[in-house]
Design an enzyme around this catalytic site. Structure first.
Site, mmCIF file in Angstrom:
data_model
loop_
_atom_site.group_PDB
_atom_site.id
_atom_site.type_symbol
_atom_site.label_atom_id
_atom_site.label_comp_id
_atom_site.label_asym_id
_atom_site.label_seq_id
_atom_site.Cartn_x
_atom_site.Cartn_y
_atom_site.Cartn_z
ATOM 1 N N ASP A 1 0.775 -1.144 0.058
ATOM 2 C CA ASP A 1 -0.087 -0.057 0.118
ATOM 3 C C ASP A 1 0.765 1.300 -0.181
ATOM 4 O OD1 ASP A 1 -1.975 -1.788 0.444
ATOM 5 O OD2 ASP A 1 -3.035 -0.764 2.086
ATOM 6 N N ASP A 2 0.343 2.227 -0.340
ATOM 7 C CA ASP A 2 0.604 3.697 -0.023
ATOM 8 C C ASP A 2 1.735 4.069 -1.129
ATOM 9 O OD1 ASP A 2 -0.987 3.374 1.769
ATOM 10 O OD2 ASP A 2 0.344 3.760 3.573
ATOM 11 N N HIS B 1 -5.996 2.935 -3.936
ATOM 12 C CA HIS B 1 -5.968 3.476 -2.419
ATOM 13 C C HIS B 1 -6.267 4.649 -2.058
ATOM 14 C CE1 HIS B 1 -4.885 2.052 1.591
ATOM 15 N NE2 HIS B 1 -3.640 2.747 1.598
ATOM 16 N N HIS C 1 -5.198 9.596 0.885
ATOM 17 C CA HIS C 1 -5.263 8.813 1.670
ATOM 18 C C HIS C 1 -5.845 9.343 3.093
ATOM 19 C CE1 HIS C 1 -3.488 5.745 4.578
ATOM 20 N NE2 HIS C 1 -3.108 4.992 3.579
ATOM 21 N N HIS D 1 3.603 -2.145 2.997
ATOM 22 C CA HIS D 1 3.808 -1.094 2.418
ATOM 23 C C HIS D 1 5.014 -0.735 1.833
ATOM 24 C CE1 HIS D 1 0.843 -0.593 5.783
ATOM 25 N NE2 HIS D 1 0.355 0.255 5.236
HETATM 26 ZN ZN ZN Z 1 -2.621 3.197 3.211
#
Ligand code: ZN
Length: 360
Positions: A172-173, A222, A226, A316
């Site tokens: 993620d991210d 995603h 955020h 991540h």
């Molecule tokens: Zn995230």
């Protein structure tokens, strides 16, 4: 001649012949060109006509000399969405107005047939078979469909998580400055993963994302920047997701079918907006807490110590400690008999708006 008569001579779909019959082809076959198509014959397949977009696709595969061989049926039409198909010795060509003509062969055909041909969950192919050799040496192929992808690897065959011990690594991210090295590690180990990317990062590392997608990884949604989506209005959630999906589509050429809400935080507004945008909501069942511990051996033990078949592991691609952990995670999971696949493959047939934390 019988085949041409069957097409109503010059009044039919083929028109007049534009060449004499030519023989001496592969397997003692013969062919003849017509205004709007072709007739090809061989002793084992008989004579069959081919026309239109299916001819173009077959020609692209080098006629009877290519991977498909001779036609073994005429074109048949009136399929779903006004589509047509044709069987060949070693494969199929299917066409529909929105998808164009694409060929399939081998075990992908078997798998697609088992799922109900064009009437099943895959629908018509939107690409031909696309293959490459992963940096780790394994031949990897995929064929795309409107929503789903059939993945095929030389070491495992068609990725079918209803039969295989699958697990999905998800990151993620990103993308970040560490993502490119991670993409290399995955490829060197002949595995794929899923990246839930933040929309505002997409334009910062577009070539990394394209390379990752080209390697067979998934690029999913995603949100744009955020936020906790449960604090937003329906319009706010819709904007967060659609901006990101648009950016991903513009960069890699494919729209996400999965979204992961930041912090795993969702409510009925999030699921209904995800449904409207054609995306399933994907959480995880194994959290490495890599953002907090930043410790490679801890990440390894969390990812592999509590691995479950059909599981989804959260990491991540923002931290070098996470990227450093991945080679050992892959090795340990393979030792446990896992096939490392994308989140879509683990879920199997993700349904828009539905929430998954592992294979259902
Ligand atoms: Zn995230």
């Amino acid at each position: 001649m019988e085949s041409w008569r069957g097409q109503n001579w010059e009044n039919g779909s083929l028109g007049y012949p534009v060449s004499d019959e030519f023989c001496g082809l592969r397997e003692s076959g013969c062919g003849q060109h017509f205004q709007h198509g072709e007739i090809y014959w061989s002793p084992s397949t008989g004579a069959h006509w081919v026309r239109g977009a299916i001819v173009e696709s077959w020609r692209g595969q080098n006629w009877e000399n290519g991977s498909l061989g001779y036609p073994v049926s005429d074109e048949f039409c009136g399929l779903r969405n006004s589509g047509c198909g044709q069987h060949f010795q070693r494969g199929e060509i299917y066409w529909s107005p929105p998808t164009g003509a694409h060929w399939l062969r081998g075990s992908v055909v078997e798998y697609w047939r088992a799922a109900g041909w064009e009437n099943g969950r895959y629908g018509y192919p939107t690409s031909d078979e696309m293959c490459r050799i992963m940096a780790g040496g394994v031949r990897q192929c995929r064929q795309t469909f409107p929503r789903l992808v059939i993945n095929f690897r030389g070491d495992t065959g068609v990725i079918d998580c209803s039969r295989m011990k699958c697990i999905a690594l998800t990151f993620d991210d990103g993308p970040s400055q560490y993502t490119s090295r991670l993409v290399d590690i995955l490829d060197a180990n002949n595995v794929n993963a899923t990246f839930f990317t933040v929309g505002q990062n997409v334009g910062v590392y577009p070539s990394t994302l394209r390379r990752s997608y080209g390697n067979g990884n998934e690029i999913m949604d995603h949100s744009w920047d955020h936020p906790d989506l449960t604090g937003l209005s329906s319009a706010g959630v819709a904007s967060q997701l659609s901006r990101t999906s648009d950016a991903i589509n513009a960069t890699v050429g494919r729209r996400p079918i999965l979204m992961r809400p930041p912090y795993g935080s969702y409510n009925s507004t999030v699921t209904s907006v995800a449904a409207q945008q054609g995306m399933a909501v994907v959480l995880w069942n194994n959290d490495t807490l890599d953002w907090s511990n930043r410790n490679t051996s801890t990440i390894i033990s969390r990812a592999t110590g509590s691995a479950t078949p059909g599981g989804i592991v959260l990491m991540h691609d923002l931290y070098p400690t996470t990227v450093d952990a991945v080679p050992t995670i892959i090795r340990n999971l393979k030792t446990q008999g896992y096939v490392l696949v994308t989140a879509s493959d683990v879920i199997g047939n993700p349904s828009p708006g539905r929430v998954y934390s592992r294979r259902p």
